[in-house]
Design a protein around this motif. Sequence first.
Motif, mmCIF file in Angstrom:
data_model
loop_
_atom_site.group_PDB
_atom_site.id
_atom_site.type_symbol
_atom_site.label_atom_id
_atom_site.label_comp_id
_atom_site.label_asym_id
_atom_site.label_seq_id
_atom_site.Cartn_x
_atom_site.Cartn_y
_atom_site.Cartn_z
ATOM 1 N N GLN A 180 0.839 -1.197 0.000
ATOM 2 C CA GLN A 180 0.000 0.000 0.000
ATOM 3 C C GLN A 180 0.866 1.236 0.000
ATOM 4 O OE1 GLN A 180 -2.789 -0.442 3.342
ATOM 5 N NE2 GLN A 180 -4.376 -0.834 1.820
ATOM 6 N N LEU A 181 0.486 2.191 -0.811
ATOM 7 C CA LEU A 181 1.170 3.479 -0.896
ATOM 8 C C LEU A 181 0.124 4.561 -0.680
ATOM 9 C CD1 LEU A 181 3.275 2.765 -4.117
ATOM 10 C CD2 LEU A 181 4.030 2.557 -1.755
ATOM 11 N N VAL A 182 0.371 5.423 0.288
ATOM 12 C CA VAL A 182 -0.595 6.464 0.619
ATOM 13 C C VAL A 182 0.087 7.820 0.574
ATOM 14 C CG1 VAL A 182 -2.223 7.329 2.314
ATOM 15 C CG2 VAL A 182 -1.877 4.862 2.070
ATOM 16 N N GLU A 183 -0.335 8.647 -0.373
ATOM 17 C CA GLU A 183 0.244 9.972 -0.534
ATOM 18 C C GLU A 183 -0.479 11.005 0.324
ATOM 19 O OE1 GLU A 183 0.182 8.116 -4.778
ATOM 20 O OE2 GLU A 183 -1.122 8.227 -3.027
ATOM 21 N N SER A 184 0.240 12.048 0.668
ATOM 22 C CA SER A 184 -0.340 13.179 1.386
ATOM 23 C C SER A 184 0.520 14.407 1.122
ATOM 24 C CB SER A 184 -0.429 12.905 2.893
ATOM 25 O OG SER A 184 0.859 12.688 3.429
ATOM 26 N N GLY A 185 0.004 15.570 1.506
ATOM 27 C CA GLY A 185 0.796 16.792 1.400
ATOM 28 C C GLY A 185 0.462 17.699 0.237
ATOM 29 N N GLY A 186 -0.443 17.265 -0.620
ATOM 30 C CA GLY A 186 -0.827 18.129 -1.729
ATOM 31 C C GLY A 186 -1.642 19.315 -1.248
ATOM 32 N N GLY A 187 -1.900 20.235 -2.141
ATOM 33 C CA GLY A 187 -2.687 21.403 -1.789
ATOM 34 C C GLY A 187 -2.613 22.451 -2.873
#
Length: 125
Positions: free
Chosen positions: A3-10
């Motif tokens: 599993q790969l979970v991205e975050s930090g966009g905006g």
Amino acid sequence: QVQLVESGGGSVQAGGSLRLSCAASGYTYSVYCMGWFRQAPGKEREGVAAIDSDGSTSYADSAKGRFTISKDNAKNTLYLKMNSLKPEDTGMYYCALRGYAGIRYALAANEYNYWGQGTQVTVSS
């Protein structure tokens, strides 16, 4: 199961910065290559940066000098620090993993087996 979970966009203004994170789980081998890809509406997915298990990196020309890819092995997390963002950097950013090292073809999306769901980056002028 990987599993790969991205975050930090905006959303940021041109010239701003963002740091994307990708938390990886379920991959138990020590040899790999991980990359960041982006896809703008109506365009193909393109490689932005990649790093392998040895720490070798590869960057797209558009990312050189502005983006930095890194990884924290203890946290199983991949990062992409993006500075001096431009409107053309807008898109969905995906984290990906493949089961072999080396940076040859590291920016080719079809070389990767595992993908995250993506995080949206919007840069306004």
